[in-house]
Design an enzyme around this catalytic site. Structure first.
Site, PDB file in Angstrom:
ATOM      1  N   LYS A  71      -8.809   1.211   1.227  1.00 38.44           N
ATOM      2  CA  LYS A  71      -7.374   1.379   1.511  1.00 38.44           C
ATOM      3  C   LYS A  71      -6.577   0.939   0.285  1.00 38.44           C
ATOM      4  CE  LYS A  71      -3.796   0.347   4.926  1.00 38.44           C
ATOM      5  NZ  LYS A  71      -2.755  -0.041   3.965  1.00 38.44           N
TER       6      LYS A  71
ATOM      7  N   ARG B 209       6.402  10.003   1.388  1.00 40.51           N
ATOM      8  CA  ARG B 209       6.235  10.067   2.837  1.00 40.51           C
ATOM      9  C   ARG B 209       7.565   9.958   3.568  1.00 40.51           C
ATOM     10  NH1 ARG B 209       2.486   5.834   6.101  1.00 40.51           N
ATOM     11  NH2 ARG B 209       3.979   4.368   5.251  1.00 40.51           N
TER      12      ARG B 209
END
Length: 689
Positions: free
Chosen positions: A114, A135
């Site tokens: 991650k 995003r």
């Protein structure tokens, strides 16, 4: 906890979390550490699970944190860019596995790192990069195509690509690039980014793509959002395919067949995290087969087929032996913890910054304490605080010394600032940077006097302050050793040709207008524009040095803060001696008054009110300097935004003033527009053009 108490606590948690969401996603300047934010979010989720009637669509547990800023064009994502459900224990991962199996699925998992950066979508048509977007809130993001095109590590063209491909990745800043950027910000007197993630986000969302391109950003692609012209059935297959196209994919991804193997892989990732050159804060488990993902679906925020395991920050204890003071190149005094070496996040730590005196007092850190140490963002060592139960009776409180440890000059702390500074121009710790600044193009423009030559002059003891430049001659410069050797092992000297050019450049610099040596002296808060303002108000150095603090503050565009630092600088004995020595070789420390009057700027911005917010990274100007330049053309510069504000100038990491401007409909200008106004004097129209 009763319902009313829970309701009150839920409201408190939502307010704190939403505030940090705005700071984290929109301004890249969070106040909370990741583990603090995670703990608050976890508490909110638990309360909402206990009292479902308190759940609302507006809760931060029900949506992605970011919002499009308004500085970039909006992009509506064809495929929602979802967040991930976080887990903090292996039992939570086992619960996730049970939910997958309860859905009738016999899963195969992919475990991958991650990466801690900024999520970004890349769209390719026939292999050509056509659009990039952040995003945002997962549905609407920001168009950052020009900035992404400036990132060297992101392919602009893919070989053997399908008709259309949209991928999702994480833009990040490698550790080396982050440390280099922080050093540059420190030199410029700006607050450095808190961690590589914030640095990456702030760098990607620059209005000037050249700045983005200069920051050393990179990306890891971890998901296919859409594809036409290629059939893909599993996540691992898609990553292999993206890699074959030339895209940098997740650096470690493994297929496992049960949750216990996934946990073992996560443990391996954690053990190797210190070897990575980028930030990562955990690992992600994803169902491998796309058909199984479709069966599981998503909530309104998270996919049900994936989960993120978050690593806690590694903390160690060690003995604090001493607190020393480091003098930066701009004169800033920074307390440094000197500790017994301890292994933290894969490397040995023996020193850590304590930032400033206020931080030492706030944390109550004392010499002799056993302290808790960790690495902020797994990169920068920091002292969290003492272990009070282990404090010895002879632990010594610490305070900032009254004199500079490098040169012995008094140190000052200006009102409203946390930092102490040495303002002596003769301070050895600052000498190299001051000498380079004096010779720079914006100051005295001594052509050829670069860092290598200046460093050699300082090391040889020949030059210690800017006045020493004017005592150099061709003979000694020609004999200055460069630190390199020839084939016979003999030292290589600068030589007659370069020495002659340098002496000529030094001689030419004596004639620069008065504002240039004022800027070259490196006075705190006095940039190029402010030096010009002072030179217009005081036609020579004698007049400037004789001015009282009140007279300096009365100059339009100066104000009490700049007046105070200038007044202190010009009354420090070491600085006065250097200025007197500059006058002897004929450095121009006065301007012709009539010529000065002729140079007065037209008041083309009269009647306009500007508010400045954020850092001006493109020009390197401080906001005070930019404000002085606007005032020199007749504008008013205010510290607060209202309906009467004409324009808000939003630099990097613009804060609440930017948000208020958007809310009130006040036109917002970027730094490029500000520089055009300062250069041309032309007032912008109401729409900022």
């Amino acid at each position: 906890m009763e319902l009313e108490q829970a309701k009150k606590r839920v409201e408190e948690l939502r307010a704190v979390i939403e505030k940090n969401n705005r700071l984290y996603y929109d301004q890249d300047a969070p106040e909370l550490e990741d583990f603090e934010y995670d703990a608050l979010t976890r508490e909110l989720k638990e309360l909402e699970a206990q009292y479902p009637e308190l759940v609302t669509p507006a809760s931060p547990t029900q949506h992605v944190g970011g919002t499009p800023s308004g500085r970039f064009a909006k992009v509506t994502h064809a495929v929602k860019m979802e967040s991930l459900l976080d887990a903090f224990s292996y039992d939570e991962l086992r619960d996730f596995d049970r939910r997958v199996r309860d859905a009738g699925i016999e899963p195969e998992y992919v475990v991958e790192i991650k990466i801690d950066g900024l999520s970004c979508s890349l769209e390719y048509e026939n292999g050509e990069l056509v659009r990039a977007s952040t995003r945002g809130d997962g549905v609407v993001g920001e168009d950052v195509t020009a900035n992404v095109r400036a990132i060297k590590k992101i392919p602009k063209k893919l070989k053997n690509a399908p008709e259309f491909l949209e991928v999702r990745g994480e833009v990040y800043m490698p550790h080396e690039a982050f440390q280099h950027l922080c050093a540059e910000q420190e030199l410029q007197g700006a607050a450095p980014f808190k961690n590589p993630r914030n640095a990456a986000a702030g760098s990607l969302r620059q209005k000037d793509a050249k700045i983005t391109g200069s920051r050393g950003l990179s990306i890891f692609v971890f998901n296919v959002q859409q594809v036409r012209g290629k059939e893909l059935t599993t996540h691992a297959e898609s990553l292999d395919y993206l890699k074959s196209l030339g895209l940098p994919v997740s650096p470690r991804y493994h297929i496992v067949h049960d949750i216990e193997d996934a946990i073992k892989e996560i443990e391996q990732i954690g053990q190797n995290r210190s070897k990575l050159d980028f930030d990562m804060d955990g690992a992600v488990i994803k169902v491998n087969h796309f058909a199984q993902r479709d069966l599981m679906g998503s909530t309104n925020k998270f996919p049900r087929w994936a989960i993120a395991f978050k690593f806690p920050p590694e903390e160690k204890t060690t003995l604090l032996r001493d607190i020393t003071v480091q003098v930066g190149r701009t004169g800033k005094l920074t307390p440094v913890a000197e500790m017994d070496p301890v292994l933290v996040a894969g490397s040995t730590v023996a020193r850590a910054t304590l930032h400033n005196e206020d931080e030492v007092l706030r944390k109550d850190v004392r010499v002799g304490d056993t302290v808790i140490v960790r690495k902020a963002g797994d990169v920068i060592p920091e002292v969290l605080g003492p272990v009070l139960s282990l404090r010895p009776d002879d632990a010594r409180p610490w305070s900032m010394p009254k004199e500079c440890p490098s040169c012995g000059s008094p140190v000052v702390r200006e009102d409203g600032e946390a930092d102490y500074r040495c303002i002596s121009i003769d301070c050895p710790a600052q000498a190299l940077e001051r000498l380079l600044h004096w010779a720079s193009r914006g100051a005295m423009d001594i052509d050829g006097m670069g860092e290598e030559i200046v460093r050699r002059l300082v090391e040889s003891g020949r030059v210690s302050d800017v006045a020493d430049y004017y005592t150099l001659d061709e003979v000694e410069l020609a004999q200055l050793q460069t630190g390199r050797t020839n084939k016979e092992g003999e030292p290589i000297c600068l030589g007659q040709t370069i020495a002659k050019k340098l002496v000529a450049a030094i001689d030419e610099s004596r004639t620069r207008p008065f504002a240039r040596p004022l800027f070259g002296l490196g006075m705190r808060h006095v940039g190029k524009t402010m030096a010009e303002t002072l030179a217009r108000a005081f036609p020579n150095m004698d007049a400037l040095m004789a001015a009282t603090e009140e007279q300096l503050a009365a100059v339009d565009g100066v104000g009490p803060k700049i007046a105070h630092s200038t007044y202190l600088f010009l009354r420090t004995p070491d600085n006065v001696q250097v200025i007197e020595r500059l006058a002897k070789p004929g450095v121009r420390l006065a301007d012709d008054v009539e010529a000065q009057a002729a140079d007065a700027l037209p008041q083309t911005l009269e009647g306009l009110t500007f508010v400045l917010t954020g850092s001006l990274t493109q020009s390197g100007m401080k906001r005070d300097e930019a404000g002085a330049a606007l005032k020199a053309r007749g504008a008013k510069v205010s510290g607060s935004v209202s309906k009467k504000t004409s324009f808000v100038v939003a630099g990097e990491a613009a804060g609440s003033k930017y948000d208020k401007a958007v809310a009130l409909g006040v036109p917002v200008l970027d730094e490029a527009a500000l520089l055009r106004i300062i250069e041309t004097g032309e007032a912008p129209t109401a729409d900022g053009e």
